[in-house]
Design a protein around this motif. Structure first.
Motif, PDB file in Angstrom:
ATOM      1  N   TYR A  56      63.943  -5.462  88.730  1.00  0.00           N
ATOM      2  CA  TYR A  56      62.589  -5.839  89.157  1.00  0.00           C
ATOM      3  C   TYR A  56      61.642  -5.868  87.958  1.00  0.00           C
ATOM      4  CZ  TYR A  56      57.959  -5.275  91.231  1.00  0.00           C
ATOM      5  OH  TYR A  56      56.627  -5.420  91.538  1.00  0.00           O
ATOM      6  N   GLN A  57      61.715  -4.840  87.096  1.00  0.00           N
ATOM      7  CA  GLN A  57      60.880  -4.818  85.899  1.00  0.00           C
ATOM      8  C   GLN A  57      61.253  -5.963  84.954  1.00  0.00           C
ATOM      9  OE1 GLN A  57      58.211  -3.158  85.118  1.00  0.00           O
ATOM     10  NE2 GLN A  57      58.051  -4.035  83.065  1.00  0.00           N
ATOM     11  N   LEU A  58      62.545  -6.271  84.851  1.00  0.00           N
ATOM     12  CA  LEU A  58      62.969  -7.406  84.034  1.00  0.00           C
ATOM     13  C   LEU A  58      62.359  -8.698  84.571  1.00  0.00           C
ATOM     14  CD1 LEU A  58      64.685  -8.732  81.839  1.00  0.00           C
ATOM     15  CD2 LEU A  58      66.601  -8.766  83.463  1.00  0.00           C
ATOM     16  N   ALA A  59      62.346  -8.842  85.889  1.00  0.00           N
ATOM     17  CA  ALA A  59      61.751 -10.036  86.486  1.00  0.00           C
ATOM     18  C   ALA A  59      60.266 -10.130  86.158  1.00  0.00           C
ATOM     19  CB  ALA A  59      61.959 -10.022  88.007  1.00  0.00           C
ATOM     20  N   ILE A  60      59.582  -8.986  86.119  1.00  0.00           N
ATOM     21  CA  ILE A  60      58.167  -8.986  85.732  1.00  0.00           C
ATOM     22  C   ILE A  60      58.014  -9.518  84.315  1.00  0.00           C
ATOM     23  CG2 ILE A  60      56.157  -7.531  85.236  1.00  0.00           C
ATOM     24  CD1 ILE A  60      57.039  -5.663  87.449  1.00  0.00           C
ATOM     25  N   THR A  61      58.868  -9.045  83.394  1.00  0.00           N
ATOM     26  CA  THR A  61      58.751  -9.487  82.004  1.00  0.00           C
ATOM     27  C   THR A  61      59.113 -10.961  81.852  1.00  0.00           C
ATOM     28  OG1 THR A  61      61.026  -8.858  81.391  1.00  0.00           O
ATOM     29  CG2 THR A  61      59.335  -7.161  81.214  1.00  0.00           C
TER      30      THR A  61
END
Length: 475
Positions: free
Chosen positions: A142-147
């Motif tokens: 999820y954090q990777l998707a944010i980045t």
């Protein structure tokens, strides 16, 4: 029994779809950086007005996190994800077609509500469908998707700015197309979000409800059907019984549960880490990066290119964090990463103090920023949503995440509002030294209060807080 090969692939697919909410979160948050100068000029905004244009979406995010958790606890994770996708879609189209700054602000707030909802329910859903061995990596997806959303926004801003310069030189380009992609190309930057929002909405038709939520609502049959696609068949009943056991120990599951000694500490840790993380500088860089780079003498095009580099390092470092979080552990990532943040923030402050006097190239400023983003992305950015999604009791997991998320977005809103003021009144040097100072209490809380959760099931973590509360009550 060995896990069937399809189990992890299926869970990863569910996590990928839920993580699209993170992509939209990232795009909506970062796209603003390329539109600030244009919107401020077109609508004659002063410093306060500019801060409100940037910060208004964060007001929406605060509204979103307040309601997202309780609504997901009551109606399920999936219906609330649908709501987030529609909020993103309406915001993107509304911003693109706004004819006044008031309309623009309203639609930015609607998008902010979508961000708030996604920031709670997407990682919560991923955590509840994940296998303990891979939960850190899957929630970190999820954090990777944010980045990736950040990077997509920076690339869109950079590309659309270059396209607009060519389009305005073409005398044949007229009408609404020339306005949206040419003279007012901030509209295209904001409106482009409608494409991934529509994809997110359509993809949600292909995922099931969270099995843990279904068990909570006494729908064990539906939960078992889903768990059979996630776990080996001989572990399905065990999983259901573990969830039912912790539900029974939570008694009535009302808000008083969060005030019991064990869960009270968990709630404090989540709120403290969420709000402190916002005062360590990352969102100031993500929102105002081009403006900060321009203070060092760069042109608008160069500053946007530098911001693309920031977004690229942010994304690639998150990939690394995702790969090692379940091996290194949550706490070790924080120790090393936050220590690096302190050093690089001091170096950035030093550049703004002595760079011009010593004729230091702006390339050094970019290098310091990239090292700072590396340290931040591999630590607090990778870890925070993982921790928030796994720390709380199942009956109030959504509501507890909402409280922690509320503090996160209040901090983010304050940073969005105050950064222009701080850069003007504290100077860039004072601003970045303040960010460095805020790293120390974050490190202390992780060191002294936070248990290591790597490799533990959600039920084991929950049992830890229950036992911790019993020990405190006996003292």
């Amino acid at each position: 029994m060995k896990k069937q090969p399809g189990h992890l692939a299926y869970v990863a697919w569910l996590a990928f779809i839920a993580a699209l909410g993170g992509f939209l979160f990232g795009y909506d948050t970062a796209v603003i950086s390329g539109t600030i100068e244009q919107v401020a000029l077109q609508f004659s905004l002063d410093e306060i007005g500019t801060g409100w244009y940037v910060g208004c979406a964060l007001v929406g995010s605060i509204i979103g996190v307040v309601f997202a958790g309780p609504l997901s606890d009551r109606f399920g994770r999936k219906p609330v994800l649908y709501t987030a996708s529609l909020l993103f879609l309406s915001s993107a189209l509304g911003c693109m077609l706004s004819v006044s700054v008031s309309q623009l602000v309203i639609y930015r707030i609607i998008g902010g509500v979508g961000i708030g909802v996604a920031s709670i329910v997407s990682p919560l859903y991923i955590a509840e469908i994940s296998l303990p061995k891979y939960r850190g990596r899957l929630v970190a997806l999820y954090q990777l998707a944010i980045t990736i959303g950040f990077l997509a926004a920076y690339l869109a801003n950079y590309g659309l700015l270059g396209y607009a310069e060519k389009l305005t030189q073409n005398e044949a380009a007229q009408g609404w197309y020339a306005q949206i992609f040419g003279t007012e190309n901030w509209r295209a930057m904001l409106g482009l979000e409608s494409a991934p929002a529509l994809l997110f909405f359509a993809s949600l038709f292909f995922i099931p409800e969270s099995p843990r939520w279904l068990i909570l609502k006494r729908k064990e049959g539906q939960a078992a059907s889903i768990l059979n696609r996630i776990l080996p068949s001989d572990e399905v009943n065990l999983q259901i019984e573990q969830v039912k056991t912790v539900i029974a120990e939570e008694a009535n599951g009302n808000w008083k549960l969060l005030l019991k000694p064990g869960f009270r500490l968990a709630l404090f840790i989540g709120i403290a880490l969420a709000i402190l993380g916002q005062f360590m500088g990352v969102n100031a860089v993500l929102y105002y990066g081009p403006s900060i780079f321009k203070q060092s003498g760069l042109s608008s095009g160069d500053s946007l290119f530098y911001q693309v580099m920031v977004g690229l390092v942010n994304m690639l470092t998150t990939v690394l964090g995702l790969a090692i979080i379940d091996k290194v552990g949550r706490k070790q990532l924080v120790y090393w990463g936050v220590s690096g943040m302190i050093i690089t923030l001091i170096l950035i402050a030093g550049y703004f103090s002595f760079g011009a006097q010593w004729q230091v190239s702006s390339v050094w400023l970019l290098a310091f920023f990239l090292l700072y983003i590396f340290a931040c992305a591999i630590s607090i950015c990778t870890v925070i949503f993982v921790l928030l999604s796994e720390m709380y009791p199942i009956q109030l997991r959504g509501a507890a995440m909402s409280l922690a998320g509320l503090s996160l977005w209040i901090g983010t809103y304050l940073i969005g509002q105050l950064t222009p003021w701080m850069l003007s009144n504290l100077s860039a040097t004072g601003t970045f030294l303040l960010f460095a100072a805020m790293c120390f209490p974050y490190l202390f809380i992780v060191w002294k209060l936070l248990p290591e959760t790597t490799g533990k099931s959600l039920e084991e973590i929950e049992q830890f807080w229950i036992e911790s509360g019993k020990k405190d009550a006996e003292l």
